[in-house]
Design a protein around this motif. Structure first.
Motif, PDB file in Angstrom:
ATOM      1  N   UNK A   1       0.189 -16.070   0.969  1.00  0.00           N
ATOM      2  CA  UNK A   1      -1.004 -16.709   1.539  1.00  0.00           C
ATOM      3  C   UNK A   1      -1.657 -17.659   0.542  1.00  0.00           C
ATOM      4  N   UNK A   2      -1.707 -17.265  -0.733  1.00  0.00           N
ATOM      5  CA  UNK A   2      -2.281 -18.139  -1.751  1.00  0.00           C
ATOM      6  C   UNK A   2      -1.456 -19.417  -1.910  1.00  0.00           C
ATOM      7  N   UNK A   3      -0.125 -19.301  -1.815  1.00  0.00           N
ATOM      8  CA  UNK A   3       0.735 -20.486  -1.916  1.00  0.00           C
ATOM      9  C   UNK A   3       0.459 -21.455  -0.769  1.00  0.00           C
ATOM     10  N   UNK A   4       0.256 -20.918   0.428  1.00  0.00           N
ATOM     11  CA  UNK A   4      -0.066 -21.786   1.578  1.00  0.00           C
ATOM     12  C   UNK A   4      -1.401 -22.483   1.335  1.00  0.00           C
ATOM     13  N   UNK A   5      -2.406 -21.753   0.863  1.00  0.00           N
ATOM     14  CA  UNK A   5      -3.723 -22.341   0.594  1.00  0.00           C
ATOM     15  C   UNK A   5      -3.654 -23.385  -0.506  1.00  0.00           C
ATOM     16  N   UNK A   6      -2.818 -23.134  -1.508  1.00  0.00           N
ATOM     17  CA  UNK A   6      -2.622 -24.130  -2.569  1.00  0.00           C
ATOM     18  C   UNK A   6      -1.961 -25.381  -2.013  1.00  0.00           C
ATOM     19  N   UNK A   7      -0.944 -25.195  -1.160  1.00  0.00           N
ATOM     20  CA  UNK A   7      -0.263 -26.336  -0.547  1.00  0.00           C
ATOM     21  C   UNK A   7      -1.207 -27.174   0.292  1.00  0.00           C
ATOM     22  N   UNK A   8      -2.189 -26.518   0.912  1.00  0.00           N
ATOM     23  CA  UNK A   8      -3.202 -27.222   1.701  1.00  0.00           C
ATOM     24  C   UNK A   8      -4.354 -27.729   0.836  1.00  0.00           C
TER      25      UNK A   8
ATOM     26  N   UNK B   1      -6.497 -15.373   7.090  1.00  0.00           N
ATOM     27  CA  UNK B   1      -7.909 -15.470   7.469  1.00  0.00           C
ATOM     28  C   UNK B   1      -8.746 -14.465   6.671  1.00  0.00           C
ATOM     29  N   UNK B   2      -8.236 -13.262   6.515  1.00  0.00           N
ATOM     30  CA  UNK B   2      -8.951 -12.238   5.754  1.00  0.00           C
ATOM     31  C   UNK B   2      -9.082 -12.642   4.288  1.00  0.00           C
ATOM     32  N   UNK B   3      -8.019 -13.225   3.737  1.00  0.00           N
ATOM     33  CA  UNK B   3      -8.051 -13.655   2.343  1.00  0.00           C
ATOM     34  C   UNK B   3      -9.023 -14.819   2.157  1.00  0.00           C
ATOM     35  N   UNK B   4      -9.034 -15.756   3.087  1.00  0.00           N
ATOM     36  CA  UNK B   4      -9.989 -16.874   3.004  1.00  0.00           C
ATOM     37  C   UNK B   4     -11.420 -16.346   2.994  1.00  0.00           C
TER      38      UNK B   4
ATOM     39  N   UNK C   1     -12.508  -7.751  10.991  1.00  0.00           N
ATOM     40  CA  UNK C   1     -11.497  -8.661  10.458  1.00  0.00           C
ATOM     41  C   UNK C   1     -10.237  -7.913  10.040  1.00  0.00           C
ATOM     42  N   UNK C   2     -10.402  -6.736   9.433  1.00  0.00           N
ATOM     43  CA  UNK C   2      -9.227  -5.995   8.962  1.00  0.00           C
ATOM     44  C   UNK C   2      -8.366  -5.499  10.111  1.00  0.00           C
ATOM     45  N   UNK C   3      -8.956  -5.347  11.277  1.00  0.00           N
ATOM     46  CA  UNK C   3      -8.209  -4.860  12.438  1.00  0.00           C
ATOM     47  C   UNK C   3      -7.628  -5.977  13.294  1.00  0.00           C
ATOM     48  N   UNK C   4      -8.202  -7.171  13.219  1.00  0.00           N
ATOM     49  CA  UNK C   4      -7.817  -8.204  14.185  1.00  0.00           C
ATOM     50  C   UNK C   4      -7.262  -9.492  13.585  1.00  0.00           C
TER      51      UNK C   4
ATOM     52  N   UNK D   1     -12.768 -26.563   3.885  1.00  0.00           N
ATOM     53  CA  UNK D   1     -11.439 -26.270   4.426  1.00  0.00           C
ATOM     54  C   UNK D   1     -11.165 -24.780   4.489  1.00  0.00           C
ATOM     55  N   UNK D   2     -11.609 -24.060   3.460  1.00  0.00           N
ATOM     56  CA  UNK D   2     -11.424 -22.610   3.450  1.00  0.00           C
ATOM     57  C   UNK D   2     -12.272 -21.948   4.541  1.00  0.00           C
TER      58      UNK D   2
END
Length: 196
Positions: free
Chosen positions: A146-153, A107-110, A99-102, A170-171
């Motif tokens: 990324x957290x702001x996008x996840x919060x918005x969703x 996605x990694x944060x989720x 995941x860290x490479x691709x 969803x996550x």
């Protein structure tokens, strides 16, 4: 020198790689589902990992390694059970590396939030934006975005030092195939060992 096996009773332990002068990245998370010190089970008495408790700390059940190794000689089924857990952690580590490479940061944060949620006592995860950035070896600003996008969703709620799970399915969609392989293996082969 590894002297103990530590079985977390609560809290989350973060294993980071020993990267020398470079930032140590997240290798694995261990909570009440597992233990640390497994290198000693394979006759390696030094560990290549830095182990850190999360912001809320962790209490552990600590067992001296030498008596435990003796018990495992007397009880091969105990050794086999513990090594099945080590195998599950190795699958988790492999998924982390891939995941860290691709994968993009979102996605990694989720995946990281889901892994923390699996080990947390509730829907609250105590971690600052900088903690999350350090684990993923990315800029803090990237985590904040990324957290702001996840919060918005409406997948999570986030404050300066806390992430709250709001929509786990969803996550899981955001994490995609980066999450679930190690967890499925753990559930199938190991969970009964820890009574979970």
């Amino acid at each position: 020198m590894i002297e103990f096996l530590d079985f977390p009773e609560d809290g989350i332990l973060t294993l980071g790689s020993d990267a020398g002068a470079r930032a140590a990245c997240l290798t694995a998370l261990v909570g009440r589902e597992g233990f640390i010190g497994w290198s000693a089970l394979m006759n390696a008495r030094l560990s290549p990992y830095h182990i850190r408790a999360g912001r809320e700390g962790a209490s552990v059940l600590r067992m001296e390694i030498n008596p435990m190794l003796q018990r495992m000689e007397d009880r091969p089924s105990l050794r086999a059970s513990l090594l099945r857990y080590v195998h599950a952690v190795m699958i988790q580590m492999t998924a982390t590396i891939v995941s860290s490479k691709t994968d993009p940061i979102e996605r990694r944060l989720a995946r990281l939030i889901l892994m923390h949620h699996d080990r947390a006592s509730g829907d609250h995860i105590c971690a600052t934006h900088q903690d999350l950035a350090d684990m993923l070896v990315v800029r803090r600003a990237s985590i904040t975005d990324a957290l702001h996008v996840m919060e918005g969703d409406q997948l999570i709620a986030s404050t300066r030092n806390r992430v709250v799970m709001r929509n786990r399915p969803g996550l899981c969609l955001v994490a995609g195939d980066t999450y679930g392989v190690a967890e499925e293996h753990y559930g199938r082969c190991v969970a009964s060992l820890f009574g979970l």
